[in-house]
Design a protein around this motif. Structure first.
Motif, PDB file in Angstrom:
ATOM      1  N   ASN A  45       8.064  19.788  -4.417  1.00  0.00           N
ATOM      2  CA  ASN A  45       8.031  19.135  -3.112  1.00  0.00           C
ATOM      3  C   ASN A  45       6.654  18.521  -2.885  1.00  0.00           C
ATOM      4  OD1 ASN A  45       8.220  18.297  -0.492  1.00  0.00           O
ATOM      5  ND2 ASN A  45       8.655  20.327   0.378  1.00  0.00           N
ATOM      6  N   PRO A  46       6.543  17.176  -2.846  1.00  0.00           N
ATOM      7  CA  PRO A  46       5.227  16.537  -2.656  1.00  0.00           C
ATOM      8  C   PRO A  46       4.489  17.019  -1.409  1.00  0.00           C
ATOM      9  CG  PRO A  46       6.861  14.909  -3.296  1.00  0.00           C
ATOM     10  CD  PRO A  46       7.611  16.182  -3.036  1.00  0.00           C
ATOM     11  N   ALA A  47       5.228  17.520  -0.399  1.00  0.00           N
ATOM     12  CA  ALA A  47       4.575  18.005   0.815  1.00  0.00           C
ATOM     13  C   ALA A  47       3.708  19.230   0.538  1.00  0.00           C
ATOM     14  CB  ALA A  47       5.620  18.335   1.876  1.00  0.00           C
ATOM     15  N   GLU A  48       3.951  19.923  -0.593  1.00  0.00           N
ATOM     16  CA  GLU A  48       3.192  21.113  -0.943  1.00  0.00           C
ATOM     17  C   GLU A  48       1.917  20.791  -1.738  1.00  0.00           C
ATOM     18  OE1 GLU A  48       5.881  23.592  -3.042  1.00  0.00           O
ATOM     19  OE2 GLU A  48       7.254  23.884  -1.346  1.00  0.00           O
ATOM     20  N   LEU A  49       1.700  19.503  -2.032  1.00  0.00           N
ATOM     21  CA  LEU A  49       0.547  19.105  -2.850  1.00  0.00           C
ATOM     22  C   LEU A  49      -0.796  19.567  -2.285  1.00  0.00           C
ATOM     23  CD1 LEU A  49       1.253  15.507  -4.198  1.00  0.00           C
ATOM     24  CD2 LEU A  49       0.699  17.537  -5.537  1.00  0.00           C
ATOM     25  N   PRO A  50      -1.079  19.388  -0.990  1.00  0.00           N
ATOM     26  CA  PRO A  50      -2.392  19.817  -0.482  1.00  0.00           C
ATOM     27  C   PRO A  50      -2.669  21.294  -0.720  1.00  0.00           C
ATOM     28  CG  PRO A  50      -1.304  18.399   1.111  1.00  0.00           C
ATOM     29  CD  PRO A  50      -0.291  18.711   0.060  1.00  0.00           C
ATOM     30  N   VAL A  51      -1.669  22.152  -0.475  1.00  0.00           N
ATOM     31  CA  VAL A  51      -1.860  23.593  -0.675  1.00  0.00           C
ATOM     32  C   VAL A  51      -2.128  23.902  -2.138  1.00  0.00           C
ATOM     33  CG1 VAL A  51      -0.760  25.863  -0.513  1.00  0.00           C
ATOM     34  CG2 VAL A  51      -0.418  24.173   1.310  1.00  0.00           C
ATOM     35  N   ARG A  52      -1.326  23.286  -3.025  1.00  0.00           N
ATOM     36  CA  ARG A  52      -1.500  23.546  -4.457  1.00  0.00           C
ATOM     37  C   ARG A  52      -2.849  23.023  -4.952  1.00  0.00           C
ATOM     38  NH1 ARG A  52      -1.958  26.629  -8.225  1.00  0.00           N
ATOM     39  NH2 ARG A  52      -1.452  25.908 -10.330  1.00  0.00           N
ATOM     40  N   LEU A 100       0.833  -1.204   0.000  1.00  0.00           N
ATOM     41  CA  LEU A 100       0.000   0.000   0.000  1.00  0.00           C
ATOM     42  C   LEU A 100       0.868   1.254   0.000  1.00  0.00           C
ATOM     43  CD1 LEU A 100      -2.839   1.295   0.305  1.00  0.00           C
ATOM     44  CD2 LEU A 100      -2.507   1.154   2.773  1.00  0.00           C
ATOM     45  N   LEU A 101       1.916   1.264   0.822  1.00  0.00           N
ATOM     46  CA  LEU A 101       2.802   2.425   0.879  1.00  0.00           C
ATOM     47  C   LEU A 101       3.490   2.658  -0.466  1.00  0.00           C
ATOM     48  CD1 LEU A 101       4.451   1.954   4.395  1.00  0.00           C
ATOM     49  CD2 LEU A 101       2.841   3.735   3.710  1.00  0.00           C
ATOM     50  N   THR A 102       3.902   1.587  -1.127  1.00  0.00           N
ATOM     51  CA  THR A 102       4.564   1.707  -2.422  1.00  0.00           C
ATOM     52  C   THR A 102       3.624   2.314  -3.459  1.00  0.00           C
ATOM     53  OG1 THR A 102       5.975  -0.206  -1.962  1.00  0.00           O
ATOM     54  CG2 THR A 102       5.735   0.429  -4.270  1.00  0.00           C
ATOM     55  N   VAL A 103       2.400   1.810  -3.510  1.00  0.00           N
ATOM     56  CA  VAL A 103       1.415   2.308  -4.481  1.00  0.00           C
ATOM     57  C   VAL A 103       1.078   3.776  -4.210  1.00  0.00           C
ATOM     58  CG1 VAL A 103      -0.986   2.076  -5.247  1.00  0.00           C
ATOM     59  CG2 VAL A 103       0.417   0.042  -4.915  1.00  0.00           C
ATOM     60  N   GLN A 104       0.856   4.119  -2.943  1.00  0.00           N
ATOM     61  CA  GLN A 104       0.482   5.490  -2.616  1.00  0.00           C
ATOM     62  C   GLN A 104       1.631   6.468  -2.851  1.00  0.00           C
ATOM     63  OE1 GLN A 104      -1.085   5.411   1.396  1.00  0.00           O
ATOM     64  NE2 GLN A 104      -3.117   4.771   0.689  1.00  0.00           N
ATOM     65  N   THR A 105       2.855   6.048  -2.542  1.00  0.00           N
ATOM     66  CA  THR A 105       4.012   6.913  -2.772  1.00  0.00           C
ATOM     67  C   THR A 105       4.185   7.203  -4.259  1.00  0.00           C
ATOM     68  OG1 THR A 105       5.137   6.030  -0.816  1.00  0.00           O
ATOM     69  CG2 THR A 105       6.505   7.149  -2.449  1.00  0.00           C
ATOM     70  N   GLN A 112       3.939  10.912  -6.165  1.00  0.00           N
ATOM     71  CA  GLN A 112       5.016  11.426  -7.018  1.00  0.00           C
ATOM     72  C   GLN A 112       4.506  11.792  -8.411  1.00  0.00           C
ATOM     73  OE1 GLN A 112       7.823   8.193  -6.764  1.00  0.00           O
ATOM     74  NE2 GLN A 112       8.804   9.005  -4.892  1.00  0.00           N
ATOM     75  N   GLU A 113       3.653  10.920  -8.989  1.00  0.00           N
ATOM     76  CA  GLU A 113       3.116  11.203 -10.321  1.00  0.00           C
ATOM     77  C   GLU A 113       2.198  12.427 -10.298  1.00  0.00           C
ATOM     78  OE1 GLU A 113       1.230   7.655 -11.655  1.00  0.00           O
ATOM     79  OE2 GLU A 113       3.117   6.548 -11.947  1.00  0.00           O
ATOM     80  N   THR A 114       1.420  12.574  -9.235  1.00  0.00           N
ATOM     81  CA  THR A 114       0.536  13.737  -9.104  1.00  0.00           C
ATOM     82  C   THR A 114       1.351  15.024  -8.975  1.00  0.00           C
ATOM     83  OG1 THR A 114      -1.104  12.353  -7.978  1.00  0.00           O
ATOM     84  CG2 THR A 114      -1.360  14.734  -7.763  1.00  0.00           C
TER      85      THR A 114
END
Length: 877
Positions: free
Chosen positions: A723-730, A704-709, A713-715
């Motif tokens: 930085n994937p951590a900025e995804l929610p804000v964007r 599950l962790l592999t699929v979600q990670t 990354q693709e998103t």
């Protein structure tokens, strides 16, 4: 004959037959086990049909039971008569090839005349007209005077259902006295009046019918007797109907207390009191056995009973929920014989409360729909189809519909309504099984009659075994060659057979020159069936093989099964003790756990559950599995599966000293640490009052962790976020931008449509003095259509407008009739419905404004062109 309480009668009967060396069995669940021929158990013999057919060996050849039963075939009569009910208890004594007519008749007479001290001159036995043997036993051995005997024909005193076991009956009637009679000179047993009531039916199963009317003697003759406990109580207590029997009357008194309505005050109120009393009994026992409200099957039966009871509460003037309170009285009156009701009290009451609250909203929806139908009506006669829809879908009674319509000067097309009701009853009648008679149908599988398989899989992953049977295409064969798909029965196996929500094992059967891949394992009456493909050599009956599990898969299944136990324990701690297992699937990939709860879990609740399970895993708590007597298991607090039937000895799986204790026959890890980690994947609704959690353990968490990670990354790349951590804000920024753009587009489209409105009016058609306008507006959503309709209603002259808009691939129709047009007889709801139907859609609404969906957009132009003619039709022009 002394007054005897219902609970005492039940115990007297069971104790009497225990004295005749019968084994007392507890009532089977109302949910048929391993029997798809019945929706609900509806007779005393139904749960034991396999004992009668010989498919399963009974625990003893003499058995006695008091069986819970539900019959809903005459639900419309419940309440309107004093004798109809949906729930009843059936007393019975059964012989499987042991004693026969002489003992059955003698013991029935002894119980009535000596134990219950019934007056002999009040008892009238009947026998099948050709059954001289039974007649002789009654007259010459028991000593019943012939004036008290009656021979009846096949329709009354011969039990059969098509081909299969059958036989004559002997019924015992009780004379209630002349005041219940019809006064006719020939009044007696078999008369349609209420004087002679049948209270015990002795069925002598002695023949086999080949389906062509040819009868041969059965090798094993059986006894199947049945006596309604409530009916017997009526006789012993000297009351006219089951609602006056002590335990049932106590429930009805509680209804009277809540409603302030006394029984016997008026027939209308008495109907409601009887309906509620009967239905709450059925409801409590059905939920106690694991039935949950739904829109199909036995769940629909439960929902219908609950809603019918709630509706009659409204008719008595009860405002607000009350059925959950009544459940306490039902449980109190029955807890001695059915202690499981007390154990499940919280769950039973929670489910009833939830369903009653839900129905309160449904009733309001029904009223709203009724008003819509009234607005759309073209005459003073209300559609029978609409009345049926209100009744069938919303539980809206015809009498309430009629009452509301009378206030509007309208009447219901009752003939059509009753025609639809008859059609529904006919469908139900065809689907309904006849009091267990269909329980005789069907043949046993090819595995029937084989000895039970010895299961070694709790401690072994590989076992030496002997091939007992090979089944191919439903038939036993001596051997099967390479490529054959077969079911293999072994004397011993480590393979777990699918049950209790745990999937069956896979692996291989091997010997020198022989190999067969086991794809799945199932069970049939204790016999394990290994579904296999022979990949090498020939597999033959008598072969000795090594049965080897796919150990990696089995261990993954065990991790998920133990996780299911931890999950249930955590849910009960976080949400409450009303949580009960309502379904389960554990395989090597995940655990899917269904449970009773009445709202979606909050993120905080999900987190708390997940943390609690992982806490037990990280503590490395031992998992203990042991067999013990069922009463001992109950004393230590072990949880039983909701509605399941257990034997005298059960297997209990315990996690730690007090975290989790459950009845379970599945396989488990011996320590929680072996689960690795636990992660909830999803939480969703399965049915009303039932939620589902899917979760993974061990390697499943890593996957599950592999699929979600990878998805994150693709998103991030697609959204150009470094930085994937900025995804929610964007993501929030983008959604806000899109929403603003959608609003701007909608506003522009509305302005364009409004600007074009005058042009549309210039092309309006005059129909009997009404301006009729219609137009197709691309890129126009529902808000813009509503605004256009508002402008159309502002016109002084009579206006009828129909607009079609297409936005986001969806087509919407909107209609408006201003006050002047309505005064001429036009209704927007009826108009838009007919236009929508020309596109394959549907809809409706108020006389001044209504909306509908268009299904086939290619037909919009054609449908709009028909508007003038539809207006003419509505005007009657």
């Amino acid at each position: 004959m002394q007054w005897t309480g219902l609970n005492e009668l039940r115990e007297k009967f069971l104790e009497f037959f225990e004295s005749k060396e019968h084994l007392r069995l507890g009532s089977f669940s109302l949910i048929p086990q391993g029997d798809n021929s019945l929706l609900l158990i509806n007779s005393g013999m139904a749960p034991m049909k396999k004992y009668f057919t010989g498919e399963v060996t009974p625990p003893k050849n003499r058995v006695t039971t008091c069986q819970k039963c539900i019959r809903t075939g005459d639900i419309e009569n419940v309440g309107y008569t004093a004798r109809h009910g949906t729930f009843f208890e059936m007393l019975g004594n059964f012989s499987f090839g042991d004693y026969f007519k002489r003992e059955a008749i003698a013991w029935a007479w002894e119980f009535f005349t000596e134990v219950l001290e019934m007056p002999k001159d009040k008892l009238y036995p009947s026998v099948y007209m050709e059954d001289d043997e039974a007649w002789d036993i009654w007259v010459n051995e028991i000593g019943v005077d012939e004036s008290h005997m009656k021979r009846l024909g096949k329709e009354d005193n011969f039990w059969e259902h098509g081909s299969g076991p059958c036989g004559p009956c002997s019924e015992i009637y009780f004379d209630r006295g002349e005041k219940y009679g019809c006064g006719k000179p020939d009044c007696g047993v078999g008369c349609e009046c209420d004087r002679y009531v049948e209270i015990w039916n002795l069925v002598f199963s002695q023949f086999n019918n080949d389906g062509q009317g040819n009868y041969t003697d059965l090798v094993q003759k059986n006894i199947d007797t049945g006596m309604g406990l409530e009916r017997l109580a009526c006789v012993m207590q000297g009351v006219d109907n089951l609602f006056l029997v002590d335990t049932v009357q106590n429930i009805m008194k509680h209804v009277s207390k809540i409603s302030g309505v006394e029984y016997g005050g008026s027939e209308r109120n008495d109907v409601s009191l009887r309906v509620i009393t009967d239905h709450i009994r059925s409801t409590v026992f059905m939920i106690g056995d694991g039935v949950l409200p739904s829109n199909e099957g036995r769940g629909y039966v439960l929902r219908r009973l609950l809603r019918r009871a709630a509706r009659h509460g409204k008719l008595l003037g009860i405002n607000g929920p009350f059925l959950s309170e009544l459940a306490d009285t039902v449980i109190r009156e029955n807890q001695k014989a059915y202690p499981e009701l007390t154990e499940k009290r919280d769950t039973i009451k929670k489910i009833i409360s939830y369903e009653e609250d839900s129905f309160a909203k449904t009733i309001d929806q029904g009223l709203a729909l009724l008003n819509t139908f009234i607005d759309q009506a073209d005459s003073k006669v209300f559609s029978g189809e609409h009345a049926f829809t209100l009744n069938d879908t919303y539980g809206f009674p015809l009498d309430l519909t009629k009452e509301i319509l009378e206030e509007r000067g309208m009447a219901v097309d009752e003939e059509r309504f009753r025609e639809l009701m008859r059609e529904q009853k006919e469908r139900a009648r065809n689907a309904r099984k006849d009091a267990g008679a269909d329980a005789w149908k069907g043949e046993g599988s090819a595995a029937s009659g084989l000895p039970a398989t010895v299961f070694t899989g709790y401690t072994e992953l590989c076992s030496a075994a002997k091939v007992i049977a090979v089944i191919q295409n439903g038939q036993r064969v001596e051997s099967a060659g390479e490529g054959a798909e077969v079911s293999v029965v072994l004397d011993t196996t480590p393979f777990y057979g699918e049950s209790g929500g745990q999937v069956g094992d896979s692996g291989v059967l091997e010997a020198e020159g022989l190999s067969a891949d086991v794809i799945d394992t199932t069970k049939h009456e204790g016999v394990f069936l290994h579904r296999a493909v022979v990949t090498e050599g020939t597999l033959s009956v008598g072969d000795t093989v090594n049965a080897v599990l796919d150990s990696m898969r089995r261990k993954a299944i065990m991790r998920n099964h133990t996780a299911a136990h931890l999950l249930q324990a955590a849910l009960r701690r976080v949400l409450g003790t009303h949580v009960e297992q309502a379904g389960q699937l554990v395989n090597e990939k995940h655990v899917r756990f269904d449970f009773t709860h009445f709202s979606a879990l909050t993120p905080e609740e999900l987190t708390a559950v997940e943390l609690m399970v992982n806490d037990e895993i990280l503590k490395a708590v031992p998992v203990k599995m042991e067999e013990m007597p069922i009463e001992e298991a109950r004393k230590i607090g072990a949880m039983a599966l909701f509605g399941e039937k257990y034997g005298d000895v059960v297997r209990v799986v315990s996690v730690g000293d007090d975290f989790s204790k459950e009845f379970c026959g599945g396989t488990h890890m011996d320590n929680t640490a072996r689960l690795g980690l636990f992660k909830i994947v999803s939480e969703s609704s399965v049915a009303s009052g039932v939620r589902r959690i899917e979760a993974v353990t061990g390697a499943g968490v890593l996957h599950l962790l592999t699929v979600q990670t990878q998805a994150i990354q693709e998103t991030a790349q697609a959204m150009k976020v470094l930085n994937p951590a900025e995804l929610p804000v964007r993501a929030r920024q983008m959604m806000a931008e899109l929403k603003d753009k959608d609003k701007a587009i909608e506003t522009l489209n509305a302005k364009v449509a409004s600007a074009n409105l005058e042009g549309v009016f210039q092309n309006a058609q005059d129909v009997n003095g009404i301006k009729v306008i219609f137009a197709l507006l691309s890129g126009t959503g529902s808000d813009a259509l509503r605004a256009l309709c508002d402008k159309a209603k502002e016109r002084q002259e009579p206006v009828a407008a129909v607009f079609a808009g297409i936005s986001g691939g969806k087509a919407t129709l909107a209609a408006a009739c201003n006050k002047s047009a309505q005064e001429k007889g036009l209704k927007a709801g009826a108009l838009v419905k007919e236009v929508a139907q020309l596109t394959g859609g549907n809809g409706g609404g108020r006389p001044d404004f209504a909306m509908a969906g268009a299904k086939d957009q290619t037909k919009l132009d054609e449908a709009l062109a028909a508007v003038p003619e539809l207006v003419k039709k509505q005007l009657g022009a």
